[in-house]
Design a protein around this motif. Structure first.
Motif, PDB file in Angstrom:
ATOM      1  N   ARG A  13       0.764  -1.106  -0.060  1.00  0.00           N
ATOM      2  CA  ARG A  13      -0.075   0.039  -0.141  1.00  0.00           C
ATOM      3  C   ARG A  13       0.806   1.298   0.062  1.00  0.00           C
ATOM      4  O   ARG A  13       1.101   2.022  -1.017  1.00  0.00           O
ATOM      5  N   PHE A  99      -8.615   6.139   8.054  1.00  0.00           N
ATOM      6  CA  PHE A  99      -7.614   7.464   8.715  1.00  0.00           C
ATOM      7  C   PHE A  99      -8.364   8.677   8.518  1.00  0.00           C
ATOM      8  O   PHE A  99      -9.134   8.790   7.422  1.00  0.00           O
ATOM      9  N   SER A 139      -6.072   5.401  12.095  1.00  0.00           N
ATOM     10  CA  SER A 139      -4.700   6.187  12.026  1.00  0.00           C
ATOM     11  C   SER A 139      -5.186   7.808  12.273  1.00  0.00           C
ATOM     12  O   SER A 139      -5.953   8.116  11.214  1.00  0.00           O
ATOM     13  N   ASN A 167      -3.163   3.964  15.577  1.00  0.00           N
ATOM     14  CA  ASN A 167      -1.875   4.271  14.847  1.00  0.00           C
ATOM     15  C   ASN A 167      -1.565   5.742  14.791  1.00  0.00           C
ATOM     16  O   ASN A 167      -2.404   6.753  14.715  1.00  0.00           O
ATOM     17  N   PRO A 169       0.993   8.046  13.027  1.00  0.00           N
ATOM     18  CA  PRO A 169       1.841   8.231  11.904  1.00  0.00           C
ATOM     19  C   PRO A 169       2.640   9.303  11.997  1.00  0.00           C
ATOM     20  O   PRO A 169       2.352  10.446  12.438  1.00  0.00           O
ATOM     21  N   HIS A 202       4.024   4.396  12.703  1.00  0.00           N
ATOM     22  CA  HIS A 202       4.047   4.396  11.074  1.00  0.00           C
ATOM     23  C   HIS A 202       4.891   5.628  10.794  1.00  0.00           C
ATOM     24  O   HIS A 202       4.449   6.852  10.777  1.00  0.00           O
ATOM     25  N   HIS A 204       7.774   7.707   8.380  1.00  0.00           N
ATOM     26  CA  HIS A 204       8.464   7.992   7.217  1.00  0.00           C
ATOM     27  C   HIS A 204       9.548   8.402   7.639  1.00  0.00           C
ATOM     28  O   HIS A 204      10.222   8.876   8.750  1.00  0.00           O
TER      29      HIS A 204
HETATM   30  O1  KIV Z   1       1.888   8.424   6.440  1.00  0.00           O
HETATM   31  C1  KIV Z   1       0.685   8.174   6.721  1.00  0.00           C
HETATM   32  O2  KIV Z   1       0.175   8.835   7.584  1.00  0.00           O
HETATM   33  C2  KIV Z   1      -0.262   6.823   6.265  1.00  0.00           C
HETATM   34  C3  KIV Z   1      -1.532   6.991   6.840  1.00  0.00           C
HETATM   35  C4  KIV Z   1      -2.743   6.602   5.838  1.00  0.00           C
HETATM   36  C5  KIV Z   1      -1.366   5.607   7.884  1.00  0.00           C
HETATM   37  O3  KIV Z   1       0.265   6.403   5.346  1.00  0.00           O
END
Ligand code: KIV
Ligand code: ZN
Length: 518
Positions: A13, A99, A139, A167, A169, A202, A204
């Motif tokens: 995803r 989310f 989320s 979640n 993120p 979650h 990045h």
């Molecule tokens: O990075 C993010 O906030 C997402 C959410 C949809 C979980 O990918």
């Protein structure tokens, strides 16, 4: 007893939505099956409302991958949730992942809604999703930049509605580990009903801190980590699954946690993803990079020979890198090849073995020793996922800095042999132009990489290319000891995908019009 950390894989995803990582249905299924072998806890298979293709692949994965939870993503509205449920419903363990953003930046500029409205949207979405499915993850997008007390209020409300996973993120990869850890601790201690849900993160990787942030969150109470193979994902990617899992595995002394992951499937999973997407892993990437276990410096080599512990904190075998001693060459027979493939983790059926054997003999005729990587390349490249409309019979090219490059190509299609030739800007260009003349479906080369997958001057080179056909582009790959041959194979691989796509599209249109007629 070490506490369990749940591994939520979002390669299909968040990973798949990043540039250059798109996969078709068959490829996604192949990866999902590998993720099942890897024993992740949850596979986020896609975002069903985003396209019909995404919907179909989430549904197929839900139907076929039975031992893992299958999640689909949905924004916090009924239409998304309906579509998501349709797709994940066939799963043995379905999950709806809904989310909505909670940071003021997103509320003001993107959603144009107030905090109270968004809290209500979140509450309604979870209540609605809960009507379909027991397992509902919520989320709070951009949680790392959201007001903490507001975030806690939203979480409290969605738990009241039955959310099973919450979640947090770091959507834009902005957080610093200590700060992110404090945020997790705050949520854990300020949401009164938090004990009813699993806390997830979650992260990045925009500042290169996704793994560090995730691990700090685990130390502060997060029990689900969302991550991707090779760390692929939006922009700089997501937290890398292999790094999270191996950090937990290797530093059990400090981090008293365990995952259900079969670490020996890490390297095959990474290789499969590279092969499917053409996105190569940097050589010095932790755990799965080509140099991750290579010791070059004399002092290091000396140390390793005396005692591996001197410079090796985990073994290559523990992540599935095989250090094989069985030498394969032109005198090796089918039995040896079968055993060798079993050793490498491939259970080939008799037809596949026969095809692999023919390709193996071709390589063995050109090389003294056939390495494991050659054999893996044969399986990946030779045993294609797609039915091949066009097969390469031969390619002959000439070039140099003083002559005009020219190439002659012969392809086979439906038993007929088709020949043509062309001149070009170098022998590869000439070969691809000759292929264009035969197929009549010229593609535009968007991206081209070649790297050697084996050692020595007679190494197998693997070519990955992205070919644009106007409305859609495909990744093609091909391998050979000859770079022109590998390039022609990669190009044809992309063309065959295009042919397959056109056929599927025509079939779909036909079914739709038949349904319309009735
Ligand atoms: O990075 C993010 O906030 C997402 C959410 C949809 C979980 O990918
Ligand atoms: Zn994300």
């Amino acid at each position: 007893m070490p506490e369990r950390i749940y591994i939520f894989d979002t390669t299909l995803r968040d990973g798949e939505q990043s540039p250059g990582a798109s996969m078709n249905l068959e490829e996604k299924l192949l990866l999902a099956r590998q993720l099942e072998k890897l024993r992740v806890d949850v596979i986020e298979a896609g975002f069903p409302i985003s396209s019909d293709g995404d919907f179909e692949s989430v549904k197929r994965i839900a139907e076929e991958v039975r031992t893992v939870s299958i999640a689909g993503l949905a924004r916090a509205n009924k239409m998304d949730i309906d579509r998501c449920w349709e797709a994940v419903k066939p799963a043995a363990k379905p999950r709806i992942h809904t989310f909505i953003a909670t940071s003021d930046i997103h509320l003001q500029y993107k959603l144009k809604r107030t905090r109270d409205q968004v809290l209500e949207d979140a509450r309604q979405a979870v209540r609605y999703a809960k009507g379909f499915c027991d397992d509902v993850e919520f989320s709070a997008e951009d949680a790392a930049r959201s007001d903490l007390d507001y975030l806690c209020r939203v979480f409290e409300a969605v738990i009241e509605e039955g959310a099973t996973v919450l979640n947090v993120p770091d959507t834009v990869g902005y957080a610093i580990p200590s700060e992110f850890g404090e945020r997790i601790r705050y949520v854990r201690t300020h949401v009164p009903n938090i004990g009813k849900a699993i806390l997830s993160v979650h992260c990045h990787n925009d500042l290169g801190l996704a793994v560090a942030n995730s691990l700090t969150a685990v130390q502060e109470g997060a029990r689900q980590v969302e991550c991707t193979i090779n760390g692929i994902g939006e922009r700089a990617g997501n937290a890398s699954l292999e790094e999270i899992v191996m950090a937990l595995h290797t530093r059990r002394d400090l981090l008293a946690f365990e995952t259900g992951v079969n670490t020996r499937e890490i390297y095959p999973s990474s290789g499969l993803l590279t092969n499917l997407t053409g996105m190569l892993v940097q050589a010095n990437k932790a755990i799965v990079g080509r140099n991750a276990f290579a010791h070059e410096a004399g002092i290091h080599q000396d140390g390793i020979l005396k005692e591996k512990l001197t410079y090796e904190i985990m073994t290559p075998e523990s992540v599935g890198i095989k250090d094989s001693k069985l030498i394969m060459g032109k005198h090796s027979g089918r039995h040896a090849l079968k055993r060798k493939y079993e050793e490498l983790g491939f259970a080939l059926n008799p037809t596949e073995l026969e095809k692999a054997y023919i390709l193996f003999k071709k390589v063995a005729d050109r090389k003294k020793e056939v390495f494991d990587e050659d054999l893996i390349t044969i399986v990946r490249d030779g045993l294609r996922i797609f039915p091949e409309a066009y097969k390469l019979k031969y390619v002959q090219a000439s070039g140099g800095n003083q002559i005009l490059a020219a190439a002659a190509v012969m392809l086979e299609k439906d038993g007929a042999l088709l020949r043509d030739s062309a001149v070009g800007d170098g022998p590869i260009d000439a070969a691809l132009r000759a292929i264009d003349r035969i197929t009549g479906m010229p593609g535009r080369l968007m991206d081209y990489t070649v790297h050697s997958v084996t050692k020595g001057k007679d190494a197998v080179g693997e070519v990955h290319m992205k070919v644009d056909f106007g409305t859609i582009s495909f990744i093609g790959r091909g391998a050979s000891t000859d770079v022109i041959d590998a390039s022609a194979r990669a190009y044809l691989n992309a063309i065959n995908k295009m042919v397959h796509y056109q056929m599927a599209l025509a079939e779909h249109k036909h079914t739709e019009s038949a349904a319309g007629d009735s």
